[in-house]
Structure formats: C-alpha cells, structure tokens
Design an enzyme around this catalytic site. Structure first.
Site, PDB file in Angstrom:
ATOM      1  N   SER A  58      35.070 -13.434 -50.583  1.00 22.70           N
ATOM      2  CA  SER A  58      33.627 -13.669 -50.427  1.00 22.70           C
ATOM      3  C   SER A  58      33.044 -14.688 -51.338  1.00 22.70           C
ATOM      4  O   SER A  58      31.932 -15.236 -51.079  1.00 22.70           O
ATOM      5  CB  SER A  58      32.955 -12.387 -50.463  1.00 22.70           C
TER       6      SER A  58
ATOM      7  N   LYS B 107      28.102 -16.742 -59.029  1.00 27.82           N
ATOM      8  CA  LYS B 107      28.102 -16.131 -57.494  1.00 27.82           C
ATOM      9  C   LYS B 107      26.618 -15.449 -57.458  1.00 27.82           C
ATOM     10  O   LYS B 107      26.262 -14.569 -58.476  1.00 27.82           O
ATOM     11  CB  LYS B 107      29.270 -15.250 -57.349  1.00 27.82           C
TER      12      LYS B 107
ATOM     13  N   SER C 106      38.473 -11.340 -53.679  1.00 25.36           N
ATOM     14  CA  SER C 106      37.500 -12.131 -53.321  1.00 25.36           C
ATOM     15  C   SER C 106      37.307 -13.433 -54.285  1.00 25.36           C
ATOM     16  O   SER C 106      36.611 -14.290 -54.057  1.00 25.36           O
ATOM     17  CB  SER C 106      36.138 -11.576 -53.261  1.00 25.36           C
TER      18      SER C 106
END
Length: 493
Positions: A159, A84, A183
C-alpha cells in the site's frame, strides 16, 4: 560511515547530509532541486497527496542557519524525506488516502516524525497509499492511483506505493511507509528501491494510524542499503508512548554493511509456495549463487506453515482493522454525513467515507469476530499464526537468514488485478509470514525481469537480527546485476 555514490549523478542521502553539514551545498539548494523534480513529474505519477513546498523551504532555512551557527542539525541534515499519509503530522493533513479523513489535521506528530525532524530531515510531502493501507497496488486511494515512475502504465505496488514511487522518481532520497503484510517490501521490489520492515516493536507506532495493530510497522525506502540503515537507526529505539515498543536503544546497523557474508548460513525454503514468475525465480537463483560466491553457505530448509500465511493474515488483519476503524464514525473527527438520527449518521458517514476495499475488509473482520464464528475463524487463524512462528524458529536454528522473492512478479499493469481481490491478495504471498511472526524483512533490488522491470530479493531474519539482515542485504547489493536503463519492453537480462 561513507555513503555510496549512485548512477545518473544521484547522490546518497548519507553523502547529501554530509555535503550540507560541511557547506558543500545548502539545504535550501537541495530542497529546491527536489521540489523542481516533483513539480516536473508528480502530475504524471501522483506520488504525493500533499507537497509541503513552503514548509520544506522554511525548514531548509532553519537547517542552514544552524550550520552557519556551528550547530550540527543531525545525521539527516537537509535530506528531503517523504512520509506516507498515514503518519500523523501536527497541523498538516493526514488522510490515509480516505474521504473520511480528507480534512483531518492531527494535533500531534508521530514519534517517527519527531525523530526525523530532530535528525535534520526536511519533509517535502505526504505520499499516496491504498486507503487505510489496504491494498497492493495503490489503486485504492480515494484521491486516485499512483503510477510506477519506471513505467507509468504499471502499478508501483502497495500500500506504500506513493512512498516507493517518490524515491524511485528521485523526489526524495528517503521516504517512509508502513508494512502490515508487505506494504513496504512489495512496492520496493516493483519500483526497484530498497525497502525495510524492521522487527516488530523496534520502531514506535505512536502516531501511525492503525490498520492491524499486531502487524503494522514503519520502515524506510531508499536507493541504497546504507541509506536505509541510517534511516532506520534514526527512527528506531524505545518509545514509552507505545506499549508494544521494545525496551532497547536504536538499532545498530551501519557497522555490519562491510562485513561480508563469509560463514553465514543462507536458507533456501524448499517448500516455498509456488507462484513466482520464471524471471523472478531466475533472479532468486542468481542471488543464491552470488551469496555462495561471496562465502555464504546455502542451506535447504522447510517452513511448512509458510503457505498458510495468506489465509491466516486475511482473517487476523481484517479483524484488527474492523476494531481499529470503528473509531471513524463521524462523531469525534473526520467527515460527517448529515442524517435524521445518530444510527443513520453512522451508516451514511461510513458508507460515503470508506472505499470498497476498506468496506470489504471491515465486513470480513467483523464477521470473523462475531459471536459463533470467533473460534472457528479468528481463533483458529491465531493458532495458525503460532504454527508459522514455530516453523520459522525451527528453520532459524539451521540458518541465519532466509531468501525469497519479495513479489511474485515484476510490476503489473494498472487495472490488471483491480477487479479481482484474490489475485491482488496473492501479491503478498512471500511477505505476509514475517508480519505474522514479527520478524524483520527487506527487499533489495537484484537486476531486472520481464519488460526490463526490477526484481526484488527478500531477506528475512529472526526477531532483533536486523543487523544480520542488513549485512546480507549489503552483500546482495554489491553483487546485484545492473538494471536495464530506463523501462519498457525487454526480456530478463
């Protein structure tokens, strides 16, 4: 332990690493196969902000040379891994999917990056996310949305949607995301992969660009529970560079996966907030039935403060974000917008550099922390947080784990909730409480729901009982109904 072979000729990360270490294949070949998949589909999906093709190829050569020399690269030898884009990578852009950090190259690696590299992993790219990890659909990225590989008209969740999509699309067998309010678990559910948030403090946050410091935690996405166990064992363990890191060694998870659930007590929360769609509720009931058939005892419990999690979180998390994001001011690093004086430069830089959702949460957090409102909002939210923890503690006296939905619905259509922040926030109803308590949670795929899209069952456990959570997750995986082939229209089956 032995990995698990998967559908569509997909090989587990465990077996892939073993094949590389035993010269059945080379790291170079593995990397080329995954880069080819990325080149073929990522233009459509946008899982990545940056593909590290040259770096991955060079690292693969290093891994193959180590093996030729008789050295063991580690448990993830030659395994492609996606990160990420809020985890620092030395000399490689780390943007948080925000304009304000578009050109920033960190001077150091996050601890998890170092540990993965030391385990033989090969980084293939930095994945897209909701800007500064604020969102539940990966539509808030400054660089454009990510699409769900199973149905590109729908969101991958957020997210960490880019990381979930990267695994779902077979761009990498393992990816990593961060989980502040769900997330990892929510996008895992929407993309049909395993996603894990470990106990707070079990994994170092050093080098993770902070959203909510008392809530953030790094965890893996994989196709199997066994791969997730190895991935989490690799990155966990004490880090003296992180003051919130627990003083213990790496998590020991893989040994529990074949133990079964006979004798374990699995909690059904009778006062769980409503809102899950009928197809998701059906799968949750089937998950309870499957665990009962495997020997677990299903116990009804109450967690009265569970329903307060959403409101407490959306005061605490924005307050911490307001503080953490104050450093992005155009002075020390990141973008700077020219202006006549310093104060105007601050305002112009932050106005131009932050997206609407980030601004919304900064303003909400600043308000909650402001003089005259601190006790009424932030202080009260922290008291509610304690009530939630107390109620979970009472429940865990009666059960070993709890089962809930990971997401209220299957993946929703792109744009469906983008203009309604409250509707988007409700996506995290079932995941947020464990961030507030610091407890571990995982989403395990369990069949399909509406439109033939995957449903994720969430397993929650007390702090430092990640091994029991994995024990139950593995049992769910073994009993999960088959997922519909492909995606598209269809009914729950």
């Amino acid at each position: 332990m032995t990995g698990t072979a998967m559908n569509n000729d997909r090989i587990s990360a465990i077996d892939l690493a073993q094949n590389v270490r035993s010269n059945v294949t080379t790291a170079a070949d593995v990397v080329e196969q995954h880069l080819a998949r990325i080149a073929e589909r990522d233009g459509e999906i946008h899982a990545f902000n940056l593909v590290l093709a040259d770096e991955a190829r060079a690292r693969a050569v290093e891994i193959d040379e180590m093996i030729s020399a008789g050295r063991d690269p580690g448990p993830l030898a030659g395994v492609p891994v996606a990160l990420k884009d809020n985890m620092c990578t030395q000399g490689i852009p780390t943007t948080c999917s925000s304009k304000i950090l578009a050109d920033w190259r960190p001077p150091y690696d996050a601890t998890v990056v170092t540990r993965l590299r030391d385990a033989g992993a090969i980084f293939v790219g930095k994945t897209n996310l909701d800007e500064f990890a604020m969102g539940s659909s990966t539509e808030n990225s400054a660089f454009g949305p990510t699409k769900n590989p199973l149905d590109t008209t729908r969101v991958p969740g957020g997210s960490s949607g880019g990381s979930a999509a990267a695994v779902a699309a077979d761009f990498a067998p393992i990816s990593f995301g961060s989980d502040t309010g769900g997330s990892i678990r929510q996008p895992a559910a929407l993309c049909g992969v395993v996603g894990v948030k470990p106990t707070y403090g079990a994994v170092s946050r050093l080098g993770l660009i902070a959203f909510g410091s008392s809530l953030d935690q790094i965890g893996p996405f994989t196709h199997t529970v066994a791969d997730a166990a190895v991935a989490l064992e690799t990155i966990s363990g004490h880090d003296p560079g992180d003051s919130t890191s627990i003083q213990q060694g790496p998590l020991d998870l893989s040994r529990t996966l074949e133990l079964g659930v006979a004798g374990l007590r699995v909690g059904r929360i009778t006062d769980l907030p409503t809102g899950a769609s009928p197809d998701v509720e059906q799968r949750i009931e089937e998950a309870f039935d499957a665990l009962r058939a495997a020997g677990a005892e299903i116990v009804d419990v109450e967690v009265p403060a569970f329903s307060y999690g959403l409101t407490a979180y959306y005061l605490i998390a924005p307050a911490e974000a307001s503080s953490n994001l104050a450093r992005f001011d155009g002075v020390r690093f990141g973008m700077r917008t020219a202006a006549p004086d310093t104060n105007q430069m601050y305002m112009a830089t932050r106005t131009e550099g932050f997206g609407d959702e980030v601004k919304r949460r900064i303003m909400l957090g600043t308000y909650a922390l402001s003089a005259g409102y601190y006790d009424a909002y932030y202080g009260r939210a922290q008291k509610v947080r304690r009530l939630i923890a107390n109620d979970f503690a009472v429940a865990y006296e009666k059960v070993d784990v709890l089962l809930t939905p990971a997401s209220p619905t299957v993946a929703f259509e792109m744009g469906d909730k983008a203009s309604d922040p409250l509707a988007m926030y409700l996506c995290d109803t079932y995941t947020i409480p464990s961030n507030l308590t610091g407890h571990p949670g995982m989403s395990v795929p369990f069949g399909t729901g509406d439109h033939g899209l995957p449903v994720g069952v969430q397993v929650l456990a007390p702090a430092l009982k990640d091994d029991v959570m994995f024990q139950v997750g593995a049992a769910l995986e073994r009993s999960a109904p088959p997922r519909s082939a492909g995606s598209g229209e269809g009914s729950a089956s």
